[in-house]
Every structure is written in structure tokens, then in C-alpha cells.
Design a protein around this motif. Structure first.
Motif, short mmCIF file in Angstrom:
data_model
loop_
_atom_site.label_atom_id
_atom_site.label_comp_id
_atom_site.label_asym_id
_atom_site.label_seq_id
_atom_site.Cartn_x
_atom_site.Cartn_y
_atom_site.Cartn_z
N ILE A 229 0.95 -1.26 0.09
CA ILE A 229 0.00 -0.12 -0.05
C ILE A 229 1.42 1.88 0.07
O ILE A 229 1.26 2.25 -0.99
N THR A 230 1.95 0.98 0.79
CA THR A 230 2.52 2.36 0.47
C THR A 230 3.20 3.04 -0.58
O THR A 230 3.29 4.00 -0.92
N LEU A 233 0.81 4.32 -2.27
CA LEU A 233 0.95 5.52 -2.55
C LEU A 233 1.44 6.61 -2.65
O LEU A 233 0.96 7.42 -3.32
N ASN A 234 2.98 6.31 -2.61
CA ASN A 234 3.43 7.09 -3.00
C ASN A 234 3.80 7.32 -4.70
O ASN A 234 4.01 8.24 -4.90
N MET A 237 0.40 9.80 -5.76
CA MET A 237 1.19 10.47 -4.89
C MET A 237 1.99 11.32 -5.91
O MET A 237 1.40 12.46 -6.08
N ASP A 257 -3.16 19.12 -1.78
CA ASP A 257 -3.94 19.48 -1.47
C ASP A 257 -3.65 20.87 -1.79
O ASP A 257 -4.26 21.34 -0.78
N LEU B 139 6.45 15.39 13.11
CA LEU B 139 5.57 14.13 12.87
C LEU B 139 3.81 14.96 13.20
O LEU B 139 2.94 14.24 12.04
N LEU B 143 0.46 14.56 10.26
CA LEU B 143 -0.79 14.19 10.43
C LEU B 143 -1.61 14.99 9.86
O LEU B 143 -3.12 14.78 9.50
N MET B 145 -1.57 17.20 7.24
CA MET B 145 -1.34 17.08 5.97
C MET B 145 -2.19 15.78 5.56
O MET B 145 -3.40 16.05 4.78
N PRO B 225 -3.90 3.04 7.08
CA PRO B 225 -3.04 4.37 7.81
C PRO B 225 -1.50 4.50 7.58
O PRO B 225 -0.75 5.61 7.39
N THR B 226 -0.93 3.14 7.59
CA THR B 226 1.06 3.23 7.56
C THR B 226 1.25 4.08 6.69
O THR B 226 1.84 5.08 6.31
N GLY B 227 1.49 3.52 5.44
CA GLY B 227 0.60 3.78 4.40
C GLY B 227 0.80 5.76 4.23
O GLY B 227 1.74 6.56 3.27
N ILE B 228 -0.37 5.94 4.53
CA ILE B 228 -0.78 7.39 3.81
C ILE B 228 0.44 8.22 5.50
O ILE B 228 1.21 8.51 4.17
N ILE B 229 1.45 7.73 6.43
CA ILE B 229 2.01 8.80 6.95
C ILE B 229 3.00 7.94 6.46
O ILE B 229 3.68 9.56 6.51
N THR B 230 3.42 7.15 6.14
CA THR B 230 4.67 6.92 5.60
C THR B 230 4.71 7.55 4.29
O THR B 230 5.48 8.70 4.13
N ALA B 231 3.98 7.99 3.79
CA ALA B 231 4.29 8.95 2.45
C ALA B 231 4.19 10.45 2.68
O ALA B 231 4.84 10.61 2.20
N GLU B 232 3.51 10.63 3.49
CA GLU B 232 3.29 11.87 3.83
C GLU B 232 4.61 12.06 4.59
O GLU B 232 5.06 13.48 4.64
N LEU B 233 5.11 11.71 5.33
CA LEU B 233 6.48 11.52 6.13
C LEU B 233 7.88 11.95 4.85
O LEU B 233 8.23 12.64 5.22
N ASN B 234 7.52 11.08 3.78
CA ASN B 234 8.47 11.05 3.18
C ASN B 234 8.82 12.17 1.93
O ASN B 234 9.54 13.33 2.16
N LYS B 235 7.73 12.76 2.02
CA LYS B 235 7.14 14.37 1.49
C LYS B 235 8.17 15.19 2.00
O LYS B 235 8.58 15.78 1.66
N MET B 237 9.82 15.73 4.50
CA MET B 237 11.25 14.56 5.28
C MET B 237 12.20 15.91 3.43
O MET B 237 12.35 15.97 4.09
N ALA C 223 1.21 3.32 12.97
CA ALA C 223 1.49 4.21 11.84
C ALA C 223 2.72 4.52 11.72
O ALA C 223 3.61 5.15 10.77
N GLY C 227 6.56 5.01 10.02
CA GLY C 227 6.15 5.98 9.03
C GLY C 227 7.99 7.00 9.00
O GLY C 227 8.45 5.91 8.28
N ALA C 231 11.18 5.97 6.03
CA ALA C 231 11.41 7.03 5.43
C ALA C 231 12.36 7.13 5.86
O ALA C 231 13.98 7.27 4.89
#
Lengths: 278, 278, 278, 278
Positions: A229-230, A233-234, A237, A257, B139, B143, B145, B225-235, B237, C223, C227, C231
Motif C-alpha cells: 500500500i505504501t 500510495l507513493n 501521490m 491538496d 510528525l 498528521l 497534511m 494508515p501506515t501507508g498514508i503516514i509514511t508517504a506524507e513523512l517522505n514528502k 522530509m 503507523a 512511517g 522514511a
């Protein structure tokens, strides 16, 4: 107002979400759905059901009437009523009213089981809420893109729980609660998903060793769907980012967004309405 | 020292974190918060409460006095006392002292429940520690975003547990412990989150099959949720990396915890104080 | 052989891993460590301990003698014996033999508890294996890079379980098993980590609602560490890739487990010995 | 039809998946495997086994005959029968029929245990399905690429559960259910994987504190395998993307499930048959 204009006006209120009236209708509908779910839930609590029996029944009739009117109006104002009736939401809207009518018109079918089933089937009204989760398309698209990998993952889990369930059935046997292979497979699922109810647990040394193996396996393969999934999603996005273009300077790369172009500040299309072509 | 200078001096010690005295004040306050929490926790253990009743009460009065002085000083030296009093930290600081005063001044409200509630409300002093977690902005931003995606995720989980809870209620019924829909939804939450207390478990074959489905679903949607948080954290960072610039050679792309420019070796701004504009 | 040459020869065998003899020594040591752990584990099983008491004791003496010789040899051949004795591995090597000597030389200290404690402390021999996990530096570096974020995460979890534990203590009270705040915090940890033993469960409606909230929170904040680690690992793996250069054509970008240059096919440095500068 | 042509024809049907007949054979085989598993599972349910004893036994004989014919045909038409017989699938195909023959030809070996074991060993027929999961190569490759990191991860978990298991054994002791170190290690695995059966739980304060530490540790190291798999999958998916080339315009960068070139629209190679060179 001519009949055609009325139909279109109703269509904008009921199906649309961009006018003030359309939004008010949606909010009223969400409140009605949640209230009717509350009635259903309260009805299932014995002490409350006893005391408020009549009130709850009348509320239920009121909600059914309301949703029936909504259904008929949707059928009336939709440009393609049959397509609507056959669509996912059309079926859900019908299912939301059917159980009460069935219970009302066939009181002879008074087997407790049937009545209770009909009553609880009203829970599918909750699916009417799915209409309001349409922002979820990035999530859904990620899941769809990964559907083959997810299928393989579930097949693997299926094969694993079949093998582990059967092995524990031989090792522990009926005396320790593992009375059949289906029950042992149920134990394997409870263990591999790390739920661990504790209603059936291995008693022998060998059984505990096998259980430990199952847990560690479950613990680590949990990583696989997350990784899938990650990764999707990456990708999704980034794809999204490429597709959103500024109407003024035509440069891409905006976040999903973002409300304004990060280069020239012009307003971008509303994030909720951007559609990403597959 | 003139009054104005004193106020500013106090402000730097109490609100600031960059001077030696400011840091000493912060460390003393953290120790006081943790000690007062320890007193509260020990008070709740019957055997300890019995033996050390008086000592614990006096310690509690001492801590309340301390935090009261801190609160008054903050009000006194803050340039905008009303803004402080209305802010998140201002409310928390008041909440940290209020319960003891209420219990002290209204001993007539000696209903056990009220007293116990007031006593335990002192636990919110723990929130005073949040002030010292300000490094957590990456962090928190991730969350924030992802808040729309997280909301959709929780709505989906809500719809799923409503449906699964209602179905198990029909299948298992009150005789197997599923006495009402709310209790059945509680079971569905316990199962889908893979907590699995085992206080209510399905007894019938069909119930076990449905439970297996719920577990496997919970096991795999945990990935979302893991995928969401990881993708956001990647972005997040990566964004951070772009924004940190070397004061000497002006080149960007430094890691969020880099202390020196990777191109020319000049010292970069302190990682703790870099602010990323939204 | 002169004394100096012998010391160096021993050093290469005992501390080195690149010669045939060095590898044979390592494998023999790993087998000895695992066997001595097996003796310890078997000794703890009452039925086995009864039957094989003498044999197990003599085996234990043999392993202690072996590890003592190893420790003395390491001290003898190390160029800096005191630095070794103070290092992590030096302390572990001493801890691996100390308990048996203490139990042997002080039989007067025959309180069951002390003896049992000494016996079980031998389990720390397992840490001697850490020496052979040195490939783990990418994992460790990722964890170290993320240590500030992980600390914030644990502080947040600490604050959450304190608040939820105290709230459930007020709601459920001692009659439902929540006899003190420490025990209630234990429950909150069991719940938020989705372990769910089921030894203490909420009984009231409000308690179940709070428990549901705790579970859903735990389910989703799970998550966050994932994440963070993902990352960091992504970043670390890319950094690693940049740093491995082909000795022939000098081009970079090789995978961390590549054995040959992907451009010209020359052999690369052994993946196990590549060192990434911080 | 000459013998050689027949062999080749059979080979295409039985081993191939690209002809209509080949696909029909595969589907029939999958149905037969699932049905024979259903028979095995049903046989283990006491009430069903009692009532349908003879029918289930004859069905079992029929499936064994079917799989025997399949095995002989595979041996006959394979160009390298011995290589097939020694391959993973050859061994599985033999294992799928052997238990029934053994139970049939050696009725004298009527120890219940042996018979039951033979019966359940038929479950390995489920592995015949692995043949149809060949799309799983991206997942498998990611796992293989990460095998060293996964091994280190499991060694770390092994060391942790040994230490935590031994410590809880000393702290809690046999009176609280921790009767031996193996059993205590089993508890540590149940806890660190967040399964949490609740069959053995700490009773003392110190034991609960240690258990809390174990849970929090398990909760956070769960992030490590996820991070590893996700990072590998990301890498793998990007690598895959680079390797798929359009046969018309020769441009790369297509997604792993793309059917048409995103530049010129020509049909790409079937995603199922693309092979990525290591």
C-alpha cells in the motif's frame, strides 16, 4: 414552474453538492442516516427496547417514510432512473427501506429470526454514507492498483493458515480444544493476525513451538500489505502531483491538496473535483 | 531592578529556552511535573495510600502551591497575559491546579465520585509536558497534511465495525454474550484492531467465519494508515531538505538533522530552531 | 614461534573474521554459546532438571571453563587489553562467566532467589551473539538517525497511556479490576499496543467506549513509528547507494548488496566490509 | 498421432498455460485441489465424519486416483522426467498422493497417531496451488533482496525474547504460571508479537512493568520489517519500471501492470510474462 425545470431543480439539490441547497440536503440526509442508525442500535439494547418500545417503532416508521420519499424523488428527478436504480447507490437506497416494509407487510413471517434479521439489515443504511466519502479516490485507486498483489498476499495467508491449522490439529488434538480442522484454521487466523483471543490455546510443548512460529510469521508478513500500500500510495501521490497543472502558468508538480499555484499564486482547481485519468 | 526589566527577565527564564537559567527552570519544572504525577499514582494504590496518607496529601499541597506560583508568574510576566490564559498551555496550566483547590474549598462536595474525579483530573498535568515536545512539528505536520485521508480511513473503519458488529449480533445472539448492538460493535472494534481481549468470542461456526473475515480485514487495512503516514513523512522530509540553506554557499538539500553544510562545511542553523514555512 | 608472533596469530584467529581459522573459531564459539543456552533452558524445566541434574551441572562447568579460557585469551592477545575489558563485548564476555563462579565460590549464599538469579543471568551469554550481527549497521543507523523522532513518539505514547489509564481508573474503579492507577496504566499499555491479554477488561458501557477509543488510537498511531523507520531506511539506502563506487570505472549508484559493478562488471568491495562514513 | 507428438501435446496442456486447453486443465486442477481439501477438512469434523464416513472415503480415493494420473502424466510427458520428479513441484505432487497409499497399503500400521498424521499430511496438497501464484515474483524478489536484513531482524527478536523470557521467569516464578524458561520465552513471543492470548500473564508489579516494556518494544520494532519490505518494494517497483521497454518505440519507464506503451500506445508484453533479470 414547468415540470422539466422542477425535475432539474430537484436533481441539483438531491444529486448535486455544489449549491447551498444541495449541501443543506446532504447534511440533513447524513443526520437522518445517523439518527436512524442510533434508533436501530438503541432498539437492540434490551433495557431500552423494553421501556421505549412504541417510541422507537414510530421513529423507525418516520425514518422509513423519509428515506422512501428520498428514494422516489431520486427516481423521479434522475435523468436515467433505471441506471440509478441499478447502480450501487440505487440498490443501497432501496435496501435501506425494504426491511421495514417486509416486516410490516408480512407480519405472518413472525419467526423471531426473520424479524430480527430484517431489523438488523437496516444497518446497511450506513452504506448510504459511502456517497460522502468520494474524496477517498486516491485511497481506493491505490488499493485497486495493488489488487493483484493483495490477492496473492491473501492466497499466501490462506495457504499458510490451512497448513498451520492442520498441523496444530494433529499436534494438539481434540482433547486440547482443537476439535476439528476448521476450528484449528480459525485458531491459525486468530494467531497469524495477532488478534489472540485466547479462547483456544496450545497446551503441549510442540504446539506452543508451532504457535510461536505462526506468531513470528504473522508478525513479519504483516509488513507485506503495508509495503504494498505504501509503495502504491507513493506512486499515486507523485502521479497526482504531475497531473495538476496551473491554469495560469501551466506548470505542474502541485501537491494534491494545494489550493494555489506555487509558482504564480493563481487559484488551482478545487482539490475535491480534480479527476486523475487512469 | 526596574519593574519592566524584572518582567522581561522573568519572561526569558520562564517562557524562553535559550538561556542557562531558562533551561534550568524547564528541567526543574519537568521534575516537578513528573514528581506530582508520581504522588497521584502512588495515592491510587490502596496499600500505599493507607500508610502514607498525610505525607502524600502535604506533598500534593506543595506541588499545587508550586504550580500556582508558576501560573501567576506566567500571567505576570507574559506580554499578553489574556492571550496566554486563553492559549492551550494556559488552560492546561490552570487545569493543573484547579482540582486541588476545588477539593479543598468544597469539602462539602464529599461525594466519593466527585472527589475521586477531581483527584484524577490532576493527571492532565501530564499535558504540561507537551510544551517540551515542540520538536514534534514534522510528525504533527505529517498528521495534519494527512488529516483528510485519516478522517476517511476512520469513517471507513466506523462503517465496517457497524456492519460487522450488527451481523455478529444477528448470528451469535444474546445467548453467546452478544447482548446488544453496541456491545457487538465493541467486539468488532476489539477484533478489527487486532487487540483481541477474548472477553466476548464467537461460539457458532458462522460467527467464527465472520470473525475470521473481520480479523483478516483488520490485518490488511492496518496497512492503510501506515501507508498514508509514511508517504506524507517522505514528502515532508524531502520538503524540509529543500528548505534548509547553507548561510555561506547558499546551497540547499541538507538533511533535517545536518549540523554542517555538506558542500562547504559551514555551520548550519540549529536543527531545533529551523522553521519550515507551510 | 616468538611470543609476539603468537599473540598476533591468536589475535587474527580470535578477533579476526577474514582467515579460515578465524571463521572456524567463530563458528565453534557460536555453537558453544547456543549449546550453553540450551543447557540453561533445559535446567529450568523441572522434569528434565530432576532427571539430568548432575550431567547438566557438569556441562555448565565445562562451558564456563571454555568461556573463561576464551576471555583470558582475548585479554592476552588484544593489543589494548584494558580497552577490550571495558568495551561492550568485554563486559558481556565477563558477565557470561561470572554467575557460575559466584554460585560456585559462595555456596553459603544459598538463598534460592540469589542462586536462581545467578543461574538465569547466564542468559546474557546470548548477547555474545551480537558480535555476529554487525551487518546490522544499516538498520542501527536508521534507528539512530530517527532516535529523536522515536523519543517523541514514546513520550506521546507515555502521555496517552497516563491519561487513558487514569480515566479508566475513575470510570471503572477497583470493583471491576482496575484497583490502582499503575494497574490501569498497565491496562492502557496492553490495549494501545493491541496486545490485549484480556486479564483486565472494562465492564461498564462508558469504559468500553473509552477502551474502543484507546484501541483505534493505538491502531492508527502504530503507523507513526513505521512511517519514521521506513522514511529513514529509504534515505539510508539511497545514501548507501551513492557511496559505493566501482574501483575500475569509478561510477557510483550500486545497490548495497551488489557484488559487481553494473557498468563494467568489475568486482566491488565485499558488501559486508563497506563502511559508510557518517 | 505419433507418440512424440502426443507427448508434446500433453506437455502443452499439462505444463503450459497459454493455450485454451492448458488453461482449462489448470482450472480443473485448482477445483480438484480445493475439493479434495474440502473433503479433508470435512472429515475432521466429528459429526460430519460419523454421518458421511463411506462417502468421504470414496471421494478421497477418487481424488487420489486423479492426482496419481496427473502425476504419472507429468512424468510421462515431461522432457526431463527426473528433473521434474526432483523439483519442488514434483515433490509436492508426490506428497499429495503418498499419504493415502501409505494408509491404504499398511492398514497394519493402525496406530491412531500414524493414520491421523497421514490423513492430515494430505493438507500439503494446498501447496500444489503455489504453482498458480507465479505472479508473486515481485513480492518474492523483495523478500529475497531483504533476506539478510530479515535474518538480522529475527536474530534480534530471538535475542530479545530469550532475555525477556528469562527475566520474567526469575521475576514471576513457577507459582504464577511461568513454570520453565521455554514457557516464559513462549510468553515473551506471545507478548512481543502483540498476539496476547492471556493464557499466561504477569501477576506481580515488577512483572507487569517488564511486560509493559516488552509490549512497547514489540509495538515499535514491528516497524522495522515493514520499513525493510517497503523500502525494498519501492526499489523493486522502480527497477521493474526501468526494465519494461516498448517493442515499438523502445522507450522504458512503464508501470509493472501497464498493458500499453504510455508514449505510442503499442501493446506491451503481457505483464505476467515479463521477466526481470537480476
Amino acid at each position: 414552474m414547468p415540470r422539466h425545470a422542477l425535475k432539474h431543480y430537484l436533481y441539483i439539490i438531491i444529486f448535486g453538492t455544489h449549491t447551498k441547497a444541495g449541501r443543506a440536503f446532504d447534511i440533513a440526509l447524513i443526520i437522518a442516516i445517523l439518527s436512524s442508525l442510533a434508533v436501530l442500535v438503541l432498539e437492540s439494547v434490551p433495557s431500552i427496547a423494553m421501556q421505549w418500545k412504541t417510541e422507537l417503532r414510530y421513529l423507525e416508521y418516520a425514518f422509513t417514510a423519509l428515506f422512501s420519499i428520498e428514494y422516489l424523488l431520486r427516481l423521479y428527478c434522475s435523468p436515467k432512473p433505471i441506471a440509478y436504480a441499478k447502480s450501487f447507490y440505487g440498490v443501497i437506497d432501496l435496501l435501506a427501506i425494504l426491511p421495514t416494509y417486509l416486516a410490516f407487510f408480512f407480519p405472518g413471517a413472525s419467526f423471531m429470526g426473520v424479524i430480527r434479521l430484517l431489523r438488523v439489515m437496516r444497518i446497511f443504511r450506513v452504506l448510504k454514507l459511502v456517497r460522502y466519502l468520494q474524496d477517498s479516490n486516491i485511497l481506493l485507486r491505490s488499493l485497486l492498483m495493488a489488487r493483484r498483489k493483495i490477492l496473492i498476499f491473501f492466497s499466501t495467508v490462506g495457504i499458510l493458515v490451512t497448513i498451520f491449522g492442520s498441523l496444530i490439529f494433529v499436534i494438539e488434538g481434540p482433547n486440547n480444544g482443537f476439535t476439528s480442522i476448521p476450528k484449528s484454521i480459525y485458531w491459525a487466523i486468530v494467531t497469524i493476525t495477532t488478534v489472540g483471543y485466547g479462547d483456544i490455546v496450545p497446551q503441549t510443548h510442540l504446539g506452543k513451538a508451532l504457535a510461536s512460529l505462526t506468531m513470528l510469521l504473522g508478525y513479519s508478513i504483516l509488513a507485506v500489505p503495508t509495503g504494498i500500500i505504501t509503495a502504491e500510495l507513493n506512486k499515486e501521490m507523485n502521479a497526482h502531483k504531475e497531473l495538476v497543472k496551473c491554469p495560469n502558468c501551466n506548470r505542474a508538480g502541485h501537491d494534491s491538496d494545494a489550493m494555489h499555484c506555487k509558482h504564480c499564486g493563481s487559484e488551482l482547481a478545487d482539490p475535491d473535483k480534480r479527476i486523475v485519468k487512469a
